[in-house]
Design an enzyme around this catalytic site. Structure first.
Site, mmCIF file in Angstrom:
data_model
loop_
_atom_site.group_PDB
_atom_site.id
_atom_site.type_symbol
_atom_site.label_atom_id
_atom_site.label_comp_id
_atom_site.label_asym_id
_atom_site.label_seq_id
_atom_site.Cartn_x
_atom_site.Cartn_y
_atom_site.Cartn_z
ATOM 1 N N HIS A 95 0.834 -1.212 0.000
ATOM 2 C CA HIS A 95 0.000 0.000 0.000
ATOM 3 C C HIS A 95 0.865 1.257 0.000
ATOM 4 C CE1 HIS A 95 -3.276 -2.755 1.229
ATOM 5 N NE2 HIS A 95 -2.337 -3.271 1.998
ATOM 6 N N SER A 98 14.924 20.879 -15.815
ATOM 7 C CA SER A 98 13.769 21.740 -16.027
ATOM 8 C C SER A 98 14.251 23.047 -16.628
ATOM 9 C CB SER A 98 13.086 21.994 -14.687
ATOM 10 O OG SER A 98 12.341 23.188 -14.739
ATOM 11 N N LYS A 111 16.256 20.653 -10.623
ATOM 12 C CA LYS A 111 15.470 19.451 -10.873
ATOM 13 C C LYS A 111 16.163 18.396 -11.712
ATOM 14 C CE LYS A 111 11.174 19.293 -10.940
ATOM 15 N NZ LYS A 111 9.843 19.376 -11.536
ATOM 16 N N GLU A 148 8.818 8.383 -16.818
ATOM 17 C CA GLU A 148 7.419 8.838 -16.907
ATOM 18 C C GLU A 148 6.829 8.433 -18.253
ATOM 19 O OE1 GLU A 148 6.988 12.984 -15.639
ATOM 20 O OE2 GLU A 148 8.684 12.642 -14.311
#
Ligand code: ARG
Length: 459
Positions: free
Chosen positions: A155, A276, A282, A289
């Site tokens: 979970h 970024s 970043k 992704e």
């Protein structure tokens, strides 16, 4: 040149022609189309339908067409509605009227079914080869981490300590099933529909068993109506590919979360993360992704084809032409994705320090219950006691190991001094030695089995 139209007075409407044409994408199976035609020319010669000389002329002509494709010199003409039409048109330009004998007893219906099965078999081989490389990357990345401890989650909540190799290898076995599934699909794809004709079979005494073998199939299909319209092999392939995509999306999600600075478990190589344009600090896991995102189109391609197939009447229908773009897209998607995921796994760095820091003694609550079980308490009861210890620790604002022995003994007289030994993450993992468990020795055995699995793929 038209393959049909003898009974027609007016030419096809221009927009219908464009809608009908599949040459834009089915040209990708030119090699399979030409191989199918070469084998077919030889089969109808063996059946006495054309002479050996005619067969040789046709085969030589087809080889010339193949060379044009391979050298990127093939010129498409406006009438080339699909790859079958284009190849036959060019063949006839090379060898003259004898080229027109090739299609005797054959239809584009059994032809396309044959070509597409061959293409699919080759595509499965390419994909399986890439999946294997990813499995090898997992194997080599995990080799250094039999002892590296990290939080295991259910979970997405910290659950129990596991070893990092154990986490990595969990993906190995998903991919192993994928490879086996692709192999199963390939076996069912390897049936040759050629000789089914348009729908009813061929009236010429073609040796379909020999024809199937010549093309690398295991056997001919058993029913011509089914032979021209069965696209189960496409649906199965799309499913097998979608499941590869689903597995990659899960691995990607783990890598995305674990490389987030809040976790800091993984550092992605510079080559496989992106920056970024506005926030210089970043390190985005863009490729991961995309791996996560592209599972969507792989699943969509499967449901799209199943929807096309549902409710189709018997035998060939033009709807079946819709079987190409989805599979081409799924294969291209994975052929683009798999090498990148492989490289990411190869080059990522696990931060053993951070992994260990993320371990929390609450993850030993099950071990605490097991301690009581070893002293005779039924597990259900022990679970309750351990839960009360967790609550006591929270009340005191301390970790589990800092709950005083008197407090523990107030909850159960079975607690003794030696309970201190429970609060050891490595010992917790090391206890899980049964096959499939996370103990370093068990993971070592698992790793060996994974390596054997890879070795057996060759045989
Ligand atoms: N391009 C067609 C396909 O992919 C080839 C078969 C055409 N057959 C026909 N009867 N129109 O399905």
């Amino acid at each position: 040149m038209m393959l049909w139209g003898g009974a027609f007075e007016a030419p096809t409407d221009e927009q219908v022609r464009r809608l009908n044409d599949s040459i834009g994408y089915d040209q990708r199976m030119y090699a399979e189309d030409i191989a199918g035609s070469i084998a077919y020319a030889q089969a109808i010669a063996a059946a006495g339908v054309i002479t050996p000389q005619e067969s040789e002329q046709i085969v030589a002509g087809l080889e010339r067409v193949l060379r044009e494709f391979e050298q990127g010199e093939f010129q498409f003409e406006p009438g080339d509605e699909d790859i079958h039409t284009a190849v036959e048109r060019r063949l006839t330009e090379f060898v003259g009227a004898v080229g027109g004998k090739l299609h005797t007893g054959r239809s584009r219906n059994d032809q396309v079914a044959t070509d597409w099965r061959l293409w699919t078999m080759h595509a499965i081989d390419r994909i399986a080869g890439q999946v294997l490389k990813l499995q090898q990357a997992i194997l080599s990345q995990s080799e250094a981490h039999f002892e590296t401890l990290m939080p295991g989650y259910t979970h997405m909540q910290p659950a129990q300590p596991v070893t990092a190799a154990h986490w990595l290898l969990s993906y190995f076995w998903m991919l192993a099933r994928d490879t086996e599934r692709l192999g199963d699909t390939r076996r069912r794809t390897a049936e040759c529909p050629l000789g089914s004709g348009g729908l009813a079979g061929t009236p010429f005494p073609v040796d379909r068993v020999a024809l199937a073998k010549a093309l690398g199939f295991t056997s001919p299909t058993q029913n011509s109506l089914d032979g021209v319209s069965d696209r189960d092999f496409v649906a199965e392939s799309l499913f097998a590919l979608a499941l590869v995509g689903v597995h990659l999306s899960r691995l990607a999600e783990d890598i995305i979360i674990f490389s987030n600075p809040a976790f800091g478990f993984i550092r992605l190589d510079d080559r496989y993360s992106t920056g970024s344009s506005i926030m210089p600090q970043k390190r985005n896991a863009d490729p991961m992704e995309l791996a996560r995102g592209k599972a969507g189109r792989l699943i969509g391609n499967l449901t799209g084809l199943l929807t096309t197939l549902k409710g189709l009447p018997t035998s060939y229908n033009k709807d079946l032409q819709e079987d190409k773009e989805s599979l081409l897209d799924s294969v291209d998607t994975l052929m683009g994705l798999l090498p990148v995921v492989t490289a990411v796994v190869h080059t990522l760095k696990l931060n053993s320090e951070r992994l260990r820091q993320a371990l929390d003694e609450s993850m030993l609550a099950t071990d605490l219950a097991d301690y009581l079980v070893k002293r005779g308490m039924p597990f259900r009861e022990a679970h309750g006691v351990s839960g009360r210890v967790v609550r006591r620790a929270a009340e005191l604002g301390v970790s589990l190991s800092r709950v005083p022995l008197e407090d523990l003994q107030a909850l159960s007289p079975l607690f003794e001094e030696d309970v201190a030994a429970v609060f050891d993450f490595a010992a917790s993992a090391a206890r899980r030695q049964a096959l499939g468990g996370t103990a370093p020795e068990a993971v070592q055995r698992q790793w060996e089995n994974a390596r054997l699995w890879i070795q057996n793929q060759g045989s």
